[in-house]
Design a protein around this motif. Sequence first.
Motif, PDB file in Angstrom:
ATOM      1  N   PRO A 241     -10.299 -25.002 -31.845  1.00 14.35           N
ATOM      2  CA  PRO A 241     -10.207 -24.807 -30.384  1.00 14.35           C
ATOM      3  C   PRO A 241      -9.003 -25.503 -29.748  1.00 14.35           C
ATOM      4  CG  PRO A 241     -11.965 -26.348 -30.936  1.00 14.35           C
ATOM      5  CD  PRO A 241     -11.476 -25.783 -32.225  1.00 14.35           C
ATOM      6  N   PHE A 242      -8.510 -26.559 -30.349  1.00  9.76           N
ATOM      7  CA  PHE A 242      -7.465 -27.348 -29.680  1.00  9.76           C
ATOM      8  C   PHE A 242      -6.081 -27.233 -30.328  1.00  9.76           C
ATOM      9  CE2 PHE A 242     -11.406 -29.806 -28.601  1.00  9.76           C
ATOM     10  CZ  PHE A 242     -11.413 -29.479 -27.252  1.00  9.76           C
ATOM     11  N   LEU A 243      -6.014 -26.646 -31.514  1.00 11.38           N
ATOM     12  CA  LEU A 243      -4.729 -26.544 -32.213  1.00 11.38           C
ATOM     13  C   LEU A 243      -4.256 -25.096 -32.201  1.00 11.38           C
ATOM     14  CD1 LEU A 243      -5.385 -28.775 -35.386  1.00 11.38           C
ATOM     15  CD2 LEU A 243      -4.812 -29.463 -33.056  1.00 11.38           C
ATOM     16  N   THR A 244      -3.065 -24.880 -31.705  1.00 11.36           N
ATOM     17  CA  THR A 244      -2.529 -23.527 -31.624  1.00 11.36           C
ATOM     18  C   THR A 244      -1.204 -23.452 -32.359  1.00 11.36           C
ATOM     19  OG1 THR A 244      -3.503 -23.231 -29.438  1.00 11.36           O
ATOM     20  CG2 THR A 244      -1.734 -21.713 -30.064  1.00 11.36           C
ATOM     21  N   VAL A 245      -1.096 -22.522 -33.282  1.00  8.81           N
ATOM     22  CA  VAL A 245       0.183 -22.280 -33.938  1.00  8.81           C
ATOM     23  C   VAL A 245       0.866 -21.123 -33.216  1.00  8.81           C
ATOM     24  CG1 VAL A 245       1.329 -21.689 -36.103  1.00  8.81           C
ATOM     25  CG2 VAL A 245      -0.741 -23.114 -36.121  1.00  8.81           C
ATOM     26  N   LEU A 246       2.061 -21.387 -32.730  1.00  8.60           N
ATOM     27  CA  LEU A 246       2.801 -20.382 -31.970  1.00  8.60           C
ATOM     28  C   LEU A 246       3.342 -19.309 -32.909  1.00  8.60           C
ATOM     29  CD1 LEU A 246       4.822 -22.787 -29.636  1.00  8.60           C
ATOM     30  CD2 LEU A 246       2.503 -21.931 -29.349  1.00  8.60           C
ATOM     31  N   PRO A 247       3.714 -18.165 -32.364  1.00  4.74           N
ATOM     32  CA  PRO A 247       4.349 -17.155 -33.205  1.00  4.74           C
ATOM     33  C   PRO A 247       5.601 -17.716 -33.882  1.00  4.74           C
ATOM     34  CG  PRO A 247       3.735 -16.217 -31.083  1.00  4.74           C
ATOM     35  CD  PRO A 247       3.508 -17.703 -30.989  1.00  4.74           C
ATOM     36  N   MET A 248       5.882 -17.211 -35.062  1.00  5.41           N
ATOM     37  CA  MET A 248       7.036 -17.672 -35.853  1.00  5.41           C
ATOM     38  C   MET A 248       8.298 -17.737 -34.985  1.00  5.41           C
ATOM     39  SD  MET A 248       7.845 -18.567 -38.975  1.00  5.41           S
ATOM     40  CE  MET A 248       9.393 -18.940 -39.841  1.00  5.41           C
ATOM     41  N   GLY A 249       8.998 -18.856 -35.038  1.00  8.63           N
ATOM     42  CA  GLY A 249      10.258 -18.991 -34.315  1.00  8.63           C
ATOM     43  C   GLY A 249      10.110 -19.589 -32.929  1.00  8.63           C
ATOM     44  N   GLU A 250       8.918 -19.590 -32.371  1.00  6.37           N
ATOM     45  CA  GLU A 250       8.730 -20.239 -31.071  1.00  6.37           C
ATOM     46  C   GLU A 250       8.468 -21.722 -31.272  1.00  6.37           C
ATOM     47  OE1 GLU A 250       5.976 -18.307 -28.446  1.00  6.37           O
ATOM     48  OE2 GLU A 250       6.720 -16.315 -28.926  1.00  6.37           O
ATOM     49  N   SER A 251       8.752 -22.499 -30.246  1.00  7.32           N
ATOM     50  CA  SER A 251       8.543 -23.940 -30.391  1.00  7.32           C
ATOM     51  C   SER A 251       7.896 -24.503 -29.142  1.00  7.32           C
ATOM     52  CB  SER A 251       9.866 -24.645 -30.690  1.00  7.32           C
ATOM     53  OG  SER A 251      10.705 -24.625 -29.572  1.00  7.32           O
ATOM     54  N   PRO A 252       7.124 -25.543 -29.297  1.00  2.56           N
ATOM     55  CA  PRO A 252       6.322 -26.062 -28.186  1.00  2.56           C
ATOM     56  C   PRO A 252       7.094 -27.063 -27.334  1.00  2.56           C
ATOM     57  CG  PRO A 252       5.827 -27.314 -30.139  1.00  2.56           C
ATOM     58  CD  PRO A 252       6.863 -26.291 -30.541  1.00  2.56           C
TER      59      PRO A 252
ATOM     60  N   PHE B 279      -4.938 -30.206 -25.990  1.00  5.21           N
ATOM     61  CA  PHE B 279      -4.358 -29.193 -26.868  1.00  5.21           C
ATOM     62  C   PHE B 279      -3.135 -29.728 -27.620  1.00  5.21           C
ATOM     63  CE2 PHE B 279      -6.531 -26.968 -23.439  1.00  5.21           C
ATOM     64  CZ  PHE B 279      -7.444 -26.233 -24.188  1.00  5.21           C
ATOM     65  N   CYS B 280      -2.923 -29.136 -28.774  1.00  6.93           N
ATOM     66  CA  CYS B 280      -1.720 -29.413 -29.560  1.00  6.93           C
ATOM     67  C   CYS B 280      -1.090 -28.074 -29.913  1.00  6.93           C
ATOM     68  CB  CYS B 280      -2.089 -30.191 -30.819  1.00  6.93           C
ATOM     69  SG  CYS B 280      -0.713 -30.465 -31.963  1.00  6.93           S
ATOM     70  N   HIS B 281       0.171 -27.897 -29.553  1.00  8.14           N
ATOM     71  CA  HIS B 281       0.895 -26.673 -29.858  1.00  8.14           C
ATOM     72  C   HIS B 281       1.849 -26.942 -31.025  1.00  8.14           C
ATOM     73  CE1 HIS B 281       0.462 -24.834 -25.511  1.00  8.14           C
ATOM     74  NE2 HIS B 281      -0.680 -25.029 -26.113  1.00  8.14           N
ATOM     75  N   ILE B 282       1.883 -26.018 -31.946  1.00  8.58           N
ATOM     76  CA  ILE B 282       2.670 -26.205 -33.163  1.00  8.58           C
ATOM     77  C   ILE B 282       3.575 -24.998 -33.371  1.00  8.58           C
ATOM     78  CG2 ILE B 282       2.534 -26.477 -35.688  1.00  8.58           C
ATOM     79  CD1 ILE B 282      -0.207 -27.816 -35.221  1.00  8.58           C
ATOM     80  N   GLY B 283       4.835 -25.253 -33.665  1.00  8.02           N
ATOM     81  CA  GLY B 283       5.784 -24.171 -33.919  1.00  8.02           C
ATOM     82  C   GLY B 283       6.417 -24.311 -35.291  1.00  8.02           C
ATOM     83  N   VAL B 284       6.853 -23.214 -35.844  1.00  9.11           N
ATOM     84  CA  VAL B 284       7.551 -23.222 -37.134  1.00  9.11           C
ATOM     85  C   VAL B 284       8.813 -22.378 -37.010  1.00  9.11           C
ATOM     86  CG1 VAL B 284       7.430 -22.639 -39.598  1.00  9.11           C
ATOM     87  CG2 VAL B 284       5.374 -23.443 -38.395  1.00  9.11           C
ATOM     88  N   SER B 285       9.905 -22.926 -37.500  1.00  9.62           N
ATOM     89  CA  SER B 285      11.153 -22.173 -37.568  1.00  9.62           C
ATOM     90  C   SER B 285      11.758 -22.339 -38.954  1.00  9.62           C
ATOM     91  CB  SER B 285      12.166 -22.697 -36.536  1.00  9.62           C
ATOM     92  OG  SER B 285      11.735 -22.432 -35.235  1.00  9.62           O
ATOM     93  N   GLY B 286      12.494 -21.331 -39.361  1.00 12.97           N
ATOM     94  CA  GLY B 286      13.307 -21.487 -40.553  1.00 12.97           C
ATOM     95  C   GLY B 286      14.634 -22.113 -40.174  1.00 12.97           C
ATOM     96  N   ASP B 287      15.556 -22.107 -41.095  1.00 15.78           N
ATOM     97  CA  ASP B 287      16.893 -22.615 -40.828  1.00 15.78           C
ATOM     98  C   ASP B 287      17.862 -21.742 -41.611  1.00 15.78           C
ATOM     99  OD1 ASP B 287      18.024 -25.362 -39.547  1.00 15.78           O
ATOM    100  OD2 ASP B 287      19.304 -24.697 -41.202  1.00 15.78           O
ATOM    101  N   ARG B 288      19.111 -21.705 -41.169  1.00 16.29           N
ATOM    102  CA  ARG B 288      20.119 -20.982 -41.948  1.00 16.29           C
ATOM    103  C   ARG B 288      20.287 -21.598 -43.331  1.00 16.29           C
ATOM    104  NH1 ARG B 288      25.911 -23.227 -40.365  1.00 16.29           N
ATOM    105  NH2 ARG B 288      25.369 -25.406 -40.629  1.00 16.29           N
ATOM    106  N   VAL B 289      19.975 -22.908 -43.441  1.00 15.63           N
ATOM    107  CA  VAL B 289      19.950 -23.534 -44.763  1.00 15.63           C
ATOM    108  C   VAL B 289      18.686 -23.053 -45.468  1.00 15.63           C
ATOM    109  CG1 VAL B 289      19.849 -25.723 -46.005  1.00 15.63           C
ATOM    110  CG2 VAL B 289      21.207 -25.545 -43.904  1.00 15.63           C
ATOM    111  N   GLY B 290      18.844 -22.526 -46.644  1.00 13.94           N
ATOM    112  CA  GLY B 290      17.731 -21.882 -47.328  1.00 13.94           C
ATOM    113  C   GLY B 290      16.605 -22.830 -47.681  1.00 13.94           C
TER     114      GLY B 290
END
Lengths: 342, 342, 342, 342
Positions: free
Chosen positions: D267-278, D288-299
């Motif tokens: 209920p309190f942890l939300t993972v944002l769509p890929m590439g978005e950041s909190p 609430f805790c918002h969590i984001g994930v991004s890649g990097d140009r570095v592989g």
Amino acid sequence: MTHRIAIIGASGYTGAELIRLIATHPGFEVAALAANSKAGQAMASVFPHLRHLDLPDLVTWEDIAFDDIDLCFCALPHKTSQQVIARLPQHLRIVDLSADFRLEDPAAYARWYGNDHAAPDLQDEAVYGLTEFYRAEIAAARLVAGTGCNAATGQFALRPLIAGGVIGLDDIVLDLKCGVSGAGRALKENLLHAELSEGTHAYALGGTHRHLGEFDQEFSKLAGRDVRVQFTPHLMPMNRGILATVYVSGDPEAVHHTLSEAYAEEPFLTVLPMGESPSTHHVRGSNFCHIGVSGDRVGNRAIVTAALDNLTKGSSGQAVQNANLMLGEDETAGLMLAPCYP
Amino acid sequence: MTHRIAIIGASGYTGAELIRLIATHPGFEVAALAANSKAGQAMASVFPHLRHLDLPDLVTWEDIAFDDIDLCFCALPHKTSQQVIARLPQHLRIVDLSADFRLEDPAAYARWYGNDHAAPDLQDEAVYGLTEFYRAEIAAARLVAGTGCNAATGQFALRPLIAGGVIGLDDIVLDLKCGVSGAGRALKENLLHAELSEGTHAYALGGTHRHLGEFDQEFSKLAGRDVRVQFTPHLMPMNRGILATVYVSGDPEAVHHTLSEAYAEEPFLTVLPMGESPSTHHVRGSNFCHIGVSGDRVGNRAIVTAALDNLTKGSSGQAVQNANLMLGEDETAGLMLAPCYP
Amino acid sequence: MTHRIAIIGASGYTGAELIRLIATHPGFEVAALAANSKAGQAMASVFPHLRHLDLPDLVTWEDIAFDDIDLCFCALPHKTSQQVIARLPQHLRIVDLSADFRLEDPAAYARWYGNDHAAPDLQDEAVYGLTEFYRAEIAAARLVAGTGCNAATGQFALRPLIAGGVIGLDDIVLDLKCGVSGAGRALKENLLHAELSEGTHAYALGGTHRHLGEFDQEFSKLAGRDVRVQFTPHLMPMNRGILATVYVSGDPEAVHHTLSEAYAEEPFLTVLPMGESPSTHHVRGSNFCHIGVSGDRVGNRAIVTAALDNLTKGSSGQAVQNANLMLGEDETAGLMLAPCYP
Amino acid sequence: MTHRIAIIGASGYTGAELIRLIATHPGFEVAALAANSKAGQAMASVFPHLRHLDLPDLVTWEDIAFDDIDLCFCALPHKTSQQVIARLPQHLRIVDLSADFRLEDPAAYARWYGNDHAAPDLQDEAVYGLTEFYRAEIAAARLVAGTGCNAATGQFALRPLIAGGVIGLDDIVLDLKCGVSGAGRALKENLLHAELSEGTHAYALGGTHRHLGEFDQEFSKLAGRDVRVQFTPHLMPMNRGILATVYVSGDPEAVHHTLSEAYAEEPFLTVLPMGESPSTHHVRGSNFCHIGVSGDRVGNRAIVTAALDNLTKGSSGQAVQNANLMLGEDETAGLMLAPCYP
């Protein structure tokens, strides 16, 4: 002799900062100020904090009498800058504060900025303006390209380490905390006080920030091979300042020693004693950059922190420093203002 | 010739601000710095933003060799200040930044500050340091008492109006908005970031703020009768700056004209065009004071707004301005720094 | 039974604040959200802080199925609001948060807002939404006009005093300190973080602020004669909160007693003990208003200070309070959230 | 049935936050408040923002009648906390917000905190209070140790990744940006508004921050081997909020997928769509805790960003969430308050 200075793009924050610095510069005087969208206005109405100065009114840049000008600062947005500079007199000394002449390779420019370069011939003569590392070239240059503010901060932390071979090149992480004035006086929702105050977030994640073009160019040149750092900027609830926290592999003592040696004679770069770390508070409004080095309980890891004022050392202060070199002034002229704290 | 300057109380914000100003002053050099609680420390550890300066380490004030000193700034808390100054060499020029020598009448001092004055004889020779109104006396003085920062702001807004008889004397209301550095570097709960950021409140309500002693003394002298203003300060979530909003009865045009005339030749005081109003943003870090006048839809009422930086024009900048007069320097020497904006 | 609520103008700060309050309201549910410029977007993209709520996507207000709606909040800019409300179903209960229905006299509206009223017939039925003083009318109303946030603050400080005849009517001065969210999510240069942080200034000087229309209307009704107050707002470097400092003539004890009596039973208005004063910090994010009274060393003068959150008690909280009355809910339903401090 | 709650250490920020949350909790009531240094005072004088609540006056903890108490929150400083809890009734349910019972190994406690543990037997029964990962144990526990606020943020970003084996374990870098309220209501120079506003700096560099003890314990358990992360906190000019920027090696899509799966039902942890950041703005004042994930140009590199409010989800909100489990309440009771934005 007093050098006569023109500023194109005088209605933005870097333009105002140039004027602030020139106000107490012993060898410069503001001879012309241009901002095409505000031509005809008095500077006191655009920037009331400059009200005490006897400044010329804003004109269009086309209306500047460049024959009387010794050096022109160009503080326009990128893309516009190259178009304007291409039309300026061929012999005029220029310090450009935009991103337009920072990348030597027009293909790299097109890739990072999304448009073809409109003045590739000028690019050929432009010198990259990171003063401490290009002094001779800058002194001899007609056109100097001021660096990105984030790019300057990261390079101050890393260049001697890459050149000296004391850190690994494949796992460099730059985490930057950036004041909002770096985004300029732009009407964007995310720059409103109500959106920014009392909070922070990352932006340009994933290696998409344009200043990476500068890091790639400069670090690869230094290393003699491709270097690709990770760089994530964060927008801070503060107007001025950049703090870089740089994570590298290498011996912390060697890192500290290398930076200390490299900057021992630099008037504006200070390496703190081992284990101390800088604050943006302590460089605000000044041309100084403070650098700290710490080790970590994790072996062979060092953390380099660097703090500067994005509007001063990161942009307009650097520009004045370069102009000093180009005009034969003392490099520190007009730039020894102490930070404004608290 | 460079004048040798000592600062007692160098570990507080006004001490640091004095050093910031002297750093680019052409005729002053910092010869000694005292802070008894931090004697032996380097200034760079107390105020890292001054790290680039070649400053003497902190000593106790008793350890200063005053024979070599041309002028001493005393930036101690009130009560302590009078005790220390009483023990300084008799001939030493002193600019005191505390409240200890502002009130001519020792009874008034005792009433506002809660303790008897310990050096009433020194009080007799002290000159009130509101530069623009006591120039000749200050130039000839040995001991100058810097004004309160709120007191300075209110007086800039009101003195010419009271002297000129253009406003009513019995219904003056000063509503002041004050930056937090005015309270010094004190460990008080209400000065914590968490308690101050993003909010505001009034304090010292009801006519209890000590700077009222200065208003009473100065305004009554000007009017030739007792004047008792209402004065309510408010603590702002900002480090520097005072904005005074002063409500008076009188003709707004006459008010504007009187202030404009009074300050026409003043280098640091600017009266804005009728109807414009100042911002603390536009004087931050500088010795300037901007003053605005507006009328109101309510007849015969004027609103005078005045903005200055409490640490500069309200305190340390004023002190340097006075020292310039006392030492025969140009009054503006070291004080023409442009405000730091944004 | 849960009441189905629509919000028109959901992409602004007052719209978001309505949703925040309704989120934990036991009797309301958000049934429709409109923002014509952002129709089709999810609220989580417009206001990510509302991401955890199961909210309908934004639509145009024309696409709302009003038959299913029990009450509609209208949080549009003035002028637009009257045009939209005139086209809503005749029976729909509406709480308008704009300025469009606050002034009973269309001539006053035209004078303060610069355009003729487009729906004067609706104006006739609109009830002024200052809950504590118009409860019965609001409970029976179809259309309620939310008050200005500054107007609410000033009236809480003054209405009982004017009604009770305990203060003078001809020398009332309201000095207000206002958080920036009161200006909305508008792209204006003066609302940028870089322009606002760490400083303050007055605006709308001289009796030109539109909320004066409300003061004139309400205070004159209460007094049975024309009352014209002086009112000067100041923009603060803070997002939420209004602090009113009100200078009046009258006996401070009578002032305190009158306010204490008037608000003794009010759930949201608290009069502090004599001599204490409120802070905007202590009401942030809540529907509470704290009021303080102090005397002054100047005889027969009182200072009334009042603090509330402009987005909550000054706007959206008041709107929910009124909606509670209109829909037969407990007046405090959804509104007892404690302030968010620090 | 309403559970009767006691709070020991009610005069600090986490104590005040507990009261704020309990104020609208349907199943809890505040039965006793202790703060030995302020015993006898009314809460309204210590925290005026809680003035509207009918709260008991502060007492010493020794004066609480624990027989009537269902659960006690202990919000004391570490070291004091273990001494006090050791003297509380043996059967009393306790949620401790200090660091005293977070580390299972007394030697680790001594190493990180510099003193021997005074209640190792209590440590044996204490359950680590990171709700989402220890639900069953917490529900059955008598004594729950609230986690560090930084430790919680980092674990939300990393636990599923370590448990799932989708990232490298030897090059994890946590760069945290922390609001000042995490340091409590302490009178320290570096927490003054004048020292903090408008700037930032790192602290506890080099792997010296005490929350590393928690990271080591929890990550090593998850991985089945020693894990030692790098963790550098930075003090932000903001009161509430932590933003973690976590640099890891691994496939960004796998990282996003693993976190999304892990928290799909939370209920309190939300993972944002890929590439978005909190942003910390978007969780302020909420659990609430918002969590984001991004890649990097570095592989093969991913960046995980996590934002929460240190006083709520990082401390007092977590504590209430745990108390809900311990007392058989719905886990989200009292915790669904929407963030306070702007």
